[in-house]
Design an enzyme around this catalytic site. Structure first.
Site, PDB file in Angstrom:
ATOM      1  CB  CYS A 161       3.123  73.625  22.679  1.00 52.66           C
ATOM      2  SG  CYS A 161       2.130  72.645  21.555  1.00 52.66           S
ATOM      3  CB  ALA A 167       0.489  69.688  23.472  1.00 56.73           C
ATOM      4  NE  ARG A 214      -3.700  63.426  27.756  1.00 57.35           N
ATOM      5  CZ  ARG A 214      -5.136  63.820  28.005  1.00 57.35           C
ATOM      6  NH1 ARG A 214      -5.867  63.383  26.956  1.00 57.35           N
ATOM      7  NH2 ARG A 214      -5.428  64.131  29.192  1.00 57.35           N
ATOM      8  CG  HIS A 245      -4.664  72.180  30.803  1.00 58.10           C
ATOM      9  ND1 HIS A 245      -3.874  72.086  31.923  1.00 58.10           N
ATOM     10  CD2 HIS A 245      -4.395  71.376  29.923  1.00 58.10           C
ATOM     11  CE1 HIS A 245      -2.865  71.058  31.646  1.00 58.10           C
ATOM     12  NE2 HIS A 245      -3.286  70.267  30.393  1.00 58.10           N
TER      13      HIS A 245
END
Ligand code: CFM
Ligand code: HCA
Length: 530
Positions: free
Chosen positions: A51, A54, A85, A183
């Site tokens: 998503c 994230a 991660r 991002h």
């Protein structure tokens, strides 16, 4: 592969087949082929995507150690973005590392009904009192947007109250079609609220930023080692092994290097507009790519001493790398691999496989855009749909005081000699003819791919791992690297070759019997109470 594509599509309803067909291209590097990318996943399909939250909180801001990244939302959103991660960090002496904590407002029913802004303010005060950070980022999860909490107003109020840098991100999970929107939102927020906030005296002759490197499994440590030996001063990395403090003065760099184009190209572009800092695409995955990238950096600076140093490092490191490659290659050469990762890695890792003579028969991104497949020249032709329009595009203007006219002149001079700036040719031109390129691959397609190609190795993430392994195919996680790494730069290449030897030069996987091979159906019955 055309037969495989047909077979895959045959299973879908007509409209779905039409949509999915655009996301699958039988590659011909000699032609410019269009792929459907960055479009909504069709409901009902088992996608591997994540998503927007994230992409913003986990990916871009997650690896920074000196900021309190506070998640406004239910606790699960925070818990599942908490270092899963494998983004590592090595804070400087005496500097804090907040990454080991999971900060969350832990929203409850009551906050959903009556609003969560007061709880968010309390959480900020509590975090400040306990840790005295210099900045706090607030990350919105889905319910925040649904109930209308204004995280930006809270950030402004709390910034005034506490006198530290506080800023919010409207990165609700549903905001975009994937992590990719996150991002962009993260890039915008960092650029607006952090970049350019502080100045710093020059600390080296060649000051650079590395963008789109997140220190998964220690990759950044290996890249930093090489830079240091070459005499390059790394001001800031976005965002592996880094701090928001370094983002604040990163506008004093002479060059931006973009590694993961998908996640960070926005800041590189905005820094060029505002400060005149040019950017180049680099790749430190693969020993030959690392050498090529280092030479490109040296060519940019055009300094004899730097170039000599770079050549010396390359020669020394490649000697070690080539020795390991020579030992491993004969054992793995000709094997078949496929790779489906979020963005750039599905492209970058192909270089490591090429070095070993392993053939990549199929690859794709979960959420990258057409430019990451076809090259940046297609950007003007990409249709802007409603989902993309939903994400703010910052209007950036020149910073008269800090603008680097010298770098603009340098860029023009180098361009005249054929040096390429802001250039990324994408994955498809680098892939073999007739390889199958698939965007947002789903579970059904994954199964068909395995049956068709019978690959020796499947590269993907945790969601795919165990299903693929039950097919008797080893899976290497290219997200978290499983427990391994670093795989970047020269030392990383050696680690990766050895890992491939362990995974490919063995027959053990052929002994795996999938549980559904003999009894393919799970049988059950539904009983309805009268
Ligand atoms: Fe860039 Fe990444 Fe990737 Fe990515 Fe990611 Fe990642 Fe990835 Mo997982 S920033 S696009 S959003 S290289 S977390 S470090 S491994 S999907 S291919
Ligand atoms: C993310 C993070 C992820 C997930 C990896 C996986 C990562 O997309 O939110 O599915 O194994 O690299 O940790 O991409």
């Amino acid at each position: 592969p055309s037969k495989l594509k047909e077979e895959i599509l045959a299973k879908y309803p007509r409209k779905v087949a039409k949509k999915r067909s655009k996301g699958m291209v039988i590659n011909d590097p000699a032609q410019s082929q269009e792929i459907g990318a960055n479009i909504r996943t069709i409901p009902g399909i088992i996608t591997q995507r994540g998503c927007t939250y994230a992409g913003c909180k986990g990916v871009v801001l997650g690896p920074t150690s000196d900021i309190i990244n506070l998640v406004h939302g239910p606790i699960g959103c925070s818990f599942y973005a908490w270092l899963t991660r494998r983004n590592q960090t090595r804070p400087a002496e005496g500097e804090p590392n907040f990454m080991t904590y999971a900060f969350s407002t832990d929203m409850q029913d009551e906050n959903i009904v009556f609003g969560g802004e007061a709880k968010l303010k309390d959480a900020i005060r509590e975090a400040y009192d306990m840790f005295k950070p210099t900045s706090i980022g607030i990350f919105s999860t889905c319910p925040v947007g649904l109930i209308g909490d204004d995280v930006h107003a809270v950030a402004r109020d709390m910034k005034a109250e506490l006198g530290i840098n506080i800023f919010g991100f409207s990165c609700e999970g549903y905001r975009g079609v994937s992590q990719s929107a996150g991002h962009h939102i993260a890039n915008n927020g960092i650029f607006k609220h952090v970049v350019g906030n502080t100045e710093r005296e020059r600390t080296g002759k060649f000051q650079v930023n590395l963008m789109g490197e997140y220190n998964i499994g220690g990759d950044a440590f290996e890249i930093e080692r090489i830079f240091e030996e070459c005499g390059l001063t790394l001001l800031s990395t976005y965002s592996g092994n880094s701090t928001v403090e370094s983002f604040a003065y990163s506008h004093t760099a002479d060059l931006n290097m973009v590694m993961c184009h998908r996640s960070i190209n926005y800041i590189a572009e905005m820094m060029e507009e505002k400060y005149g800092i040019p950017w180049i695409k680099v790749n430190f995955i693969g020993a030959d790519s690392t050498a090529k990238s280092l030479r490109k950096i040296a060519d940019y600076f055009g300094d004899e001493e730097l170039s000599a140093k770079v050549e010396e490092v390359i020669e020394r490191e490649q000697l070690k790398v080539k020795a390991v490659a020579a030992a491993v290659k004969p054992k793995v050469e000709g094997k078949l691999a496929m790779m489906f990762v979020g963005g750039s890695r599905a492209h970058h890792y192909q270089d490591l496989f090429t070095e070993l003579g392993v053939r990549v028969v199929s690859a794709g991104y979960e959420f990258a855009h057409r430019d990451d497949y076809e090259g940046r020249e297609v950007i003007p032709n990409i249709k802007i749909d409603a989902d993309t329009r939903n994400i703010e595009d910052l209007v950036v203007s020149k910073d008269e005081e800090n603008f680097r006219d010298d770098l603009v002149a340098k860029k023009a001079e180098l361009e005249a000699k054929g040096y390429e700036f802001k250039e990324y040719k994408g994955m498809m031109p680098d892939m073999q003819k007739n390889s199958l390129v698939i965007d947002d691959v789903n579970h059904w397609e994954t199964e068909k791919l395995i049956e068709f190609y019978k690959p020796d190795l499947f590269c993907a993430g945790i969601k795919e791992k165990y299903v693929v392994q039950k097919y008797g195919v080893p899976l290497k996680q290219l997200h978290s690297y499983d427990y391994g790494g670093p795989y970047a730069a020269f030392g990383g290449a050696i680690n990766f070759y050895k890992e491939m030897e362990r995974m490919l030069a063995t027959d053990i996987w052929k002994l795996v019997d999938a549980p559904w091979k003999n009894e393919p159906e799970i049988v059950g019955s539904v009983t309805v109470d009268a």
